[in-house]
Design an enzyme around this catalytic site. Structure first.
Site, PDB file in Angstrom:
ATOM      1  CD  GLN A 176      -2.599   1.701   0.568  1.00  0.00           C
ATOM      2  OE1 GLN A 176      -3.202   0.291  -0.399  1.00  0.00           O
ATOM      3  NE2 GLN A 176      -3.214   2.912  -0.161  1.00  0.00           N
ATOM      4  CD  GLU A 177       2.824   3.764   3.884  1.00  0.00           C
ATOM      5  OE1 GLU A 177       2.978   4.962   3.166  1.00  0.00           O
ATOM      6  OE2 GLU A 177       2.288   3.854   5.034  1.00  0.00           O
ATOM      7  CB  SER A 178       6.590   1.499  -1.735  1.00  0.00           C
ATOM      8  OG  SER A 178       7.346   0.298  -1.295  1.00  0.00           O
TER       9      SER A 178
END
Length: 497
Positions: free
Chosen positions: A324-326
């Site tokens: 989700q972040e990267s």
């Protein structure tokens, strides 16, 4: 004279009654000696029998909506509910999942199990079975392969290759609909499960399946080429099935238990935990994630697993956060300056002693420890799984804003320890009338709601992908048996001529 005559009659009668009572007692004693002992002792009730042997024997099906073995042990909606019932009775639980619908109902009828918990519809016409009060609504729906002409009404199903699970209630619905549409025909099987039907749709050996809405909701992420069409038939209700013979003591205890869990909200919480997701990843997003889980994630699995051992957080949840972040890109950088696979700010990196945010090992380690730090700062009253969802929201929007959302929940009379209430309050941090009343002010509160929702979906997919092959079929790797071959698992229900 009359008085003397009556006395002379009463005395012999009293003597006769005394002798009769003695003879009656002798007869009863003689019968007691002649009759088998078991006819004079009431057999134990079903509930007494369970308590004496100290366990419940339950039969079920191996599916994500009933029972399966996850990395942390047995889980599933009906497993959780049956385990709670066993605790309620003060006994242990033995669950046999090596069944299809036909075999498990036969086991109950033959008194080989205490009851069946296996997404069974409450059907009073079933011979040899008694059912509990309703547990969950079962709404049948048509699902189809993405790319074909979407079916919108019953007539659109004529001529389609339709699959259903035999004995699950969906076949019964089609039989009823066939009275309205005699041309309707389908294939039914007792050997497969819902995931198998959806896989066959993706592989183009079926066009359509009729399943329950909650089953599709739980499986749809794993089959992004399958789409929902329309609901069919009146809703049925899920219930547990008990033997019809014998007393109803165990059935009554189950009904009392279900009523208690319904009244105290436990049943609703369990339903929400397993089936309460409102949305799902779009087709392209789900397909992309599955591809990246195979191509990119393997480089970092060992690091995520080491972080899981260090923090106690499931490695698949940590991996879902990283995606989700990267999208698992170690050199990712946002316009606001957060960097790395876990997208740490400079302040967070310093707090977690991360020297190089672009080093994936340091980033995963630092991000994982930061999640533990956030979780430890939440109020003690927040229980799992709500505690994890709030931790993820705080990782995204900041702990201060999460605490502000909890304050708004209190203002609105909700429960700040429940993620469902906090989830509804977070977007209010974007509205002036609300953010002016809290400590940390404005926040883009809708973002952490989407953030947590996506991570939960990614986590579910990873759970599916890495689940034991003995329990679930791997995505896009299941070999489909030719429906026309010797091992065809389907029986065809022809149209009414």
């Amino acid at each position: 004279m009359l008085k003397t005559s009556l006395s002379s009659l009463i005395t012999p009668l009293q003597a006769l009654l005394r002798h009769s009572r003695r003879w009656l007692a002798l007869v009863v004693m003689a019968l007691a000696l002649l009759l088998p002992e078991k006819t004079l002792i009431a057999p134990p009730s079903r509930l007494d029998d369970v308590r004496t042997r100290d366990f419940l024997q339950v039969v079920t099906r191996n599916s994500p909506t009933t029972y399966y073995r996850g990395r942390q042990g047995p889980t599933g909606f009906e497993y959780e509910l049956a385990r709670d019932f066993a605790d309620y009775l003060g006994v242990s639980l033995s669950m046999d999942a090596e069944h299809n619908i036909e075999s498990l109902t036969r086991s109950v009828r033959d008194d080989q199990a205490d009851f069946a918990a296996a997404t069974l519809p409450l059907d009073l016409s079933e011979q040899g079975l008694r059912f509990t009060r309703p547990i969950l609504e079962l709404q049948a729906m048509v699902v189809y392969r993405r790319g074909m002409q979407p079916p919108r009404e019953l007539e659109d199903l004529v001529g389609k290759r339709i699959g259903v699970i035999k004995g699950a209630g969906t076949s019964l619905i089609l039989h009823e609909l066939q009275q309205q549409l005699p041309e309707l025909s389908w294939k039914e099987t007792g050997e497969l499960e819902v995931a198998d039907l959806l896989q066959r749709i993706e592989e183009d050996s079926l066009d359509v399946a009729v399943v329950y809405a909650h089953q599709f909701k739980l499986n749809r992420l794993f089959f992004p080429n399958v789409e929902n069409g329309f609901t069919v038939g009146d809703p049925l209700t899920l219930a547990w099935a008990f033997p019809a013979q014998g007393d109803i003591s165990l059935l009554s205890a189950a009904n009392d238990f279900l009523e208690t869990r319904s009244e105290d909200g436990t049943l609703d919480q369990l339903v929400d935990q397993y089936f309460g997701h409102d949305d799902y990843l779009e087709y392209v997003g789900a397909r992309t994630f599955i591809r990246q889980a195979r191509e990119r994630l393997p480089r970092y699995i060992d690091t995520f697993k080491q972080a899981a051992r260090d923090t106690g957080i499931d490695w698949k949840l940590l991996a879902a956060v990283g995606y989700q972040e990267s999208h698992w890109q170690p050199k990712a950088t946002s316009p606001t300056g957060v960097r790395g696979l876990m997208m740490l700010t400079n302040a967070t990196a310093r707090e977690m002693n991360v020297a190089n945010r672009l080093d994936p090992v340091q980033s995963i380690d630092g991000g994982s420890r930061y999640l533990v730090s956030i979780k430890g700062r939440l109020p003690e009253g927040v229980q799992e799984p709500d505690r994890t969802w709030m931790t993820l929201a705080a990782y995204n929007v900041g702990l201060g804003h999460l605490l502000d959302a909890r304050r708004i929940v209190r203002m609105k009379g909700g429960n700040p320890d429940h993620w469902k209430d906090v989830r509804e309050a977070l977007p209010l941090l974007q509205k002036r009338q609300w953010y002016q009343q809290v400590r940390y002010g404005y926040a883009r509160g809708g973002e952490p709601v989407i953030y947590v929702r996506n991570i939960r979906r990614y986590y579910e997919i990873l759970n599916y992908v890495y689940r034991s092959q003995q329990q679930f079929y791997q995505l896009n790797e299941r070999q489909i048996t030719d429906d026309e071959g010797d091992n065809n698992p389907f029986d065809t229900v022809p149209p009414i001529l």
